[in-house]
Every structure is written in structure tokens, then in C-alpha cells.
Design a protein around this motif. Structure first.
Motif: not given
Length: 238
Positions: A185, A83, A75-80, A85, A87-89
Motif C-alpha cells: 500500500a 493529497s 490500513l484506513v483512508r483519512m482526510q489529507d 484527492s 485523502s490518503s492511505t
């Protein structure tokens, strides 16, 4: 096969056809047959034209298919960009892939041979090689920016994955972390970075060979000059 004239005879003109094939069977990838066709036209003893076409293949390395020791899902946070915010999970899956298959290629060439005088041979060839299904780790240079390049890498990104897909990864042998946390998640996408048949390469070039034989009082001297010039080298990673 001599279509015109007699093979290896010192008379001209001559037209020759050559045929070949290579067949192989792999327990992992099935069977493959690769032909090669060539033709040679010699209107005189000092000049000849030739052309050939054929296919070939390269089996994947065993490590690419069977070695799962480096396979991992996280599970990582990536630029999105989708989204609010920024970033997304995301579940990122990387490692080797039992689904990879052989790389393939087709090659064709045109050439001429000239003998300006006895003892001097000049050969010039133009070739083109097209590689398909080359094995590569997919994704941009920055793997955390893959969602910003989603159009280019759409085949490795699964948006809004189904619950069944998420659960299969979270409960699978390669997930690192808490399976319960993974299932709970808000997974926006699954990104599959495992190696795959994805790349292609196009190469075109010219080969030149000059051989000069000189008979002297000290014996026969053979001089050779070989040169190669790549006209274009293009590669795509997706």
C-alpha cells in the motif's frame, strides 16, 4: 520544627516549619520521591498564616501498560490536505502502550486562620495544582481528521514512514488484514493513537471552612460550614 516559640504552647508569636517526603519503588516505573514543605506563622493566638508546597504522582493503570488485547493496526483512508484527492492511505495504530509512565503533579497553597472569638474558627485557603504527563488517548474528536490538525498532533503522526517502520507494523502481531497488501500500500503516514503521557491540567481555587462551637444547657453543639470555589480549570490534550 519550632523555629520561633514553643510548639503547641499558648504563647505567641510562633513560627513552625514542617518537612515530609514519600519515597516509593515500582518494578515497572522505577523509584519516585515526593517532598512536602510547610511553614506556619502565628503572630497572635487569634491569627495565623500558612503556606505549603509539595509534589505527588499517580502510577498508570496496569491495563494501560500490559493489556494489549485491544491493540490493533489497520490500513484506513483519512482526510489529507496534502493529497490531491483529499485523502490518503494511513496505518492507524491504537490501544495501550507499554511506554506510558506515571502522572505527576505539584501543589502549593496559601492560607490564613482567624479566631475572632473563642469557639469560632475561620480558615481560608488558596491553592494551585499543576498536573503533568496525564495519560490520555491522543487525537482530535474526529480521529479521521487528524491530518487536518497535523500541527497540533505532530507527535503522533509520522509522515512518509520508512519501509522498515511500515514492514514492522504490517508483520507485527497487531495488524488486522493482509500483510502483503499492507506492504504494497502507498502509506502516506502512520498515526499512533495509543495512550500516552500527553495531557496537562491547571486548577486554582479557594477553600473556606467555618467552625462554630456553642456550649448550651443541652451540651456542646458544633456547627460547620465548608465551601469551595474553583477559580480556573484549564486542560490541554496535546
Amino acid at each position: 520544627v519550632p523555629l520561633l516559640g514553643v510548639r503547641d504552647a499558648p504563647i505567641a508569636p510562633r513560627l513552625e516549619l514542617s518537612l515530609a517526603t514519600r519515597a516509593e519503588h515500582f518494578s515497572d516505573f522505577g523509584s519516585t520521591a515526593n517532598p512536602k514543605i510547610g511553614i506556619r506563622w502565628a503572630p497572635s493566638r487569634s491569627f495565623g498564616l500558612r503556606a505549603s508546597w509539595g509534589t505527588s504522582f499517580r502510577a498508570p493503570k496496569l491495563v494501560d501498560v500490559y493489556d494489549s488485547s485491544q491493540n490493533v493496526a489497520l490500513l484506513v483512508r483519512m482526510q489529507d490536505p496534502r493529497s490531491w484527492s483529499g485523502s490518503s492511505t494511513v496505518i492507524a495504530f491504537q490501544g495501550n502502550n507499554p511506554q506510558v509512565k506515571e502522572e505527576t503533579a505539584s501543589t502549593w497553597s496559601l492560607g490564613l486562620n482567624v479566631v475572632p472569638r473563642p469557639g469560632l474558627d475561620v480558615s481560608l485557603s488558596y491553592y494551585a495544582v499543576n498536573y503533568e504527563d496525564r495519560i490520555l488517548v491522543p487525537g482530535p474528536a474526529d480521529p479521521f481528521a487528524v491530518l487536518w490538525h497535523e500541527e497540533e498532533w505532530a507527535h503522533i503522526v509520522t509522515r512518509n514512514p520508512s519501509w522498515a517502520l511500515v514492514e514492522s507494523i504490517c508483520e507485527g502481531p497487531y495488524f488486522r488484514g493482509s500483510a502483503a497488501q499492507c506492504r504494497a500500500a502507498p502509506v502516506a503516514a502512520v498515526v499512533d493513537y495509543r495512550v500516552r503521557n500527553i495531557a496537562a491540567t491547571r486548577v486554582k481555587g479557594i477553600d473556606l471552612s467555618v467552625n462554630h462551637r456553642v456550649d448550651s444547657n443541652y451540651g456542646r453543639i458544633n456547627l460547620a460550614l465548608d465551601g469551595a470555589y474553583v477559580l480556573s480549570f484549564e486542560q490541554t490534550a496535546s
